[in-house]
Design a protein around this motif. Sequence first.
Motif, short mmCIF file in Angstrom:
data_model
loop_
_atom_site.label_atom_id
_atom_site.label_comp_id
_atom_site.label_asym_id
_atom_site.label_seq_id
_atom_site.Cartn_x
_atom_site.Cartn_y
_atom_site.Cartn_z
N LYS A 199 44.04 42.17 35.31
CA LYS A 199 43.08 42.55 34.56
C LYS A 199 42.74 41.85 33.17
CE LYS A 199 46.68 45.25 32.09
NZ LYS A 199 47.38 46.25 32.41
N ASN A 200 43.74 41.14 32.99
CA ASN A 200 43.68 40.35 31.71
C ASN A 200 42.57 38.89 31.87
OD1 ASN A 200 45.12 41.64 29.75
ND2 ASN A 200 47.04 40.79 30.56
N TYR B 261 39.36 40.17 31.92
CA TYR B 261 38.93 40.62 30.62
C TYR B 261 38.46 39.21 29.66
CZ TYR B 261 39.94 41.82 25.70
OH TYR B 261 39.37 41.83 24.40
N ARG B 262 39.30 38.14 29.78
CA ARG B 262 39.04 36.94 29.33
C ARG B 262 37.52 36.40 29.81
NH1 ARG B 262 44.84 36.36 29.57
NH2 ARG B 262 44.71 35.18 31.60
N LEU C 64 34.81 38.63 28.41
CA LEU C 64 34.72 38.19 27.21
C LEU C 64 33.91 36.92 26.77
CD1 LEU C 64 35.59 39.18 24.20
CD2 LEU C 64 37.48 38.08 24.65
N ARG C 65 34.22 35.85 27.50
CA ARG C 65 33.36 34.59 27.59
C ARG C 65 31.84 34.83 27.90
NH1 ARG C 65 35.50 30.64 25.16
NH2 ARG C 65 37.36 30.29 26.28
N GLN D 21 36.03 44.98 27.97
CA GLN D 21 36.75 46.13 28.03
C GLN D 21 36.17 46.95 29.19
OE1 GLN D 21 39.71 47.20 25.38
NE2 GLN D 21 40.07 49.22 26.54
N VAL E 281 35.65 45.30 32.50
CA VAL E 281 36.89 45.36 33.39
C VAL E 281 37.01 46.67 34.05
CG1 VAL E 281 39.26 44.86 33.42
CG2 VAL E 281 37.87 43.54 31.95
N GLN E 282 36.84 47.81 33.40
CA GLN E 282 37.16 48.99 33.79
C GLN E 282 36.12 49.40 34.90
OE1 GLN E 282 36.27 52.72 31.34
NE2 GLN E 282 38.46 52.52 30.71
N PHE F 30 37.29 47.63 38.00
CA PHE F 30 38.36 48.27 38.67
C PHE F 30 38.03 49.47 39.52
CE2 PHE F 30 41.38 46.10 36.10
CZ PHE F 30 41.92 45.15 36.98
#
Lengths: 167, 170
Positions: free
Chosen positions: B14-15, B18-19, B22-23, B32, B35-36, B39
């Motif tokens: 997930k991280n 996320y990154r 975010l980029r 976020q 990412v949700q 998944f």
Amino acid sequence: MDSSKLQQLLQKYWSGETTLEEEQLLKDHFQQAEVPDKLREVAAMFRYYEQTKKNALNDIAFDRTLIEKVTGKSKQGRMRSLVFNSMRIAAGVVVVMAATWFIRKEIRQTTPQEVVDTYNDPKLAFEETKKALMMISKSFGNAEEQAKKINMFNEAQEEIQKTSTSD
Amino acid sequence: MNLESFQTRVLPVKNKLYRFALRFLGNEDEAQDIVQEVFIRVWNGREQMTEVQNWEAWCMRITKNLSLDRIRTMTRKQTQPIEEGFAIMHSAPSPYESTEAKESMSRIAQIIAGLPEKQRQVIHLRDVEGYSYNEICEIMELDMNQVKVNLFRARNAVREKMTKINAYGL
């Protein structure tokens, strides 16, 4: 790492020829506090990459909401479709019932009241029905007689046709 | 795939997702959210997961596609270009980021945020996340040559801007 090897690696890095391992060596090297002035920005760049990699989501809260969504959603979805389907059936039944009620109402309004329930005594009603049916059958009998008369014309026509074809 | 293997195998990535998001988006909440969504898609398509060879790259690719979709809807909705949002995010140092080193790191962040999108993503995947070229090809849906060219240009753009800052204080 000595400075000449560092310069060599950096050169490889800028030309896009370093392997992942060599890139990691560079990152590790620049994590140290002592960096010459001319490499300050380069060090900041590699530190930034390492730092960014630590950027993370709020683990526990994120996992919890996600698991709730993932597991809850499918149950909720099933419930919702069940409710939705029964609602559809119920709506269909309501439409049919409403239509029946309106049609009945319409028929009652258009049918003259005196026709409905004229006789209270079943015997009398039976007699009257019999009388009405007899009247109909009598009319049929009359009609048949008349039809026979018409038939005579037909026969005559056939005879004429026969004679005309034999000529 | 059951919930347990989903939690132990898929969720730990997930991280990275996320990154990556975010980029693209420059907004933590939006990232976020992406990412949700990734998944949820993975969970719903878990039957096909067995056919996917590198599911981490697969997740990253979904993240990329969803982020790009989100950017499109965002640019349609907002009049302010996304790059400005990035600048705001990176140029406001927190009280803890007051040292000189932190300042130059935030400058790097700005430089990277200013790169063209493909270069930005490729340099992120390689230099932050440490993906191999093959994996980057799979994630970005680019061929090897394009990946290498984008990485080369990105690194050199960063270098050039850093040199300018050093020389002229720009």
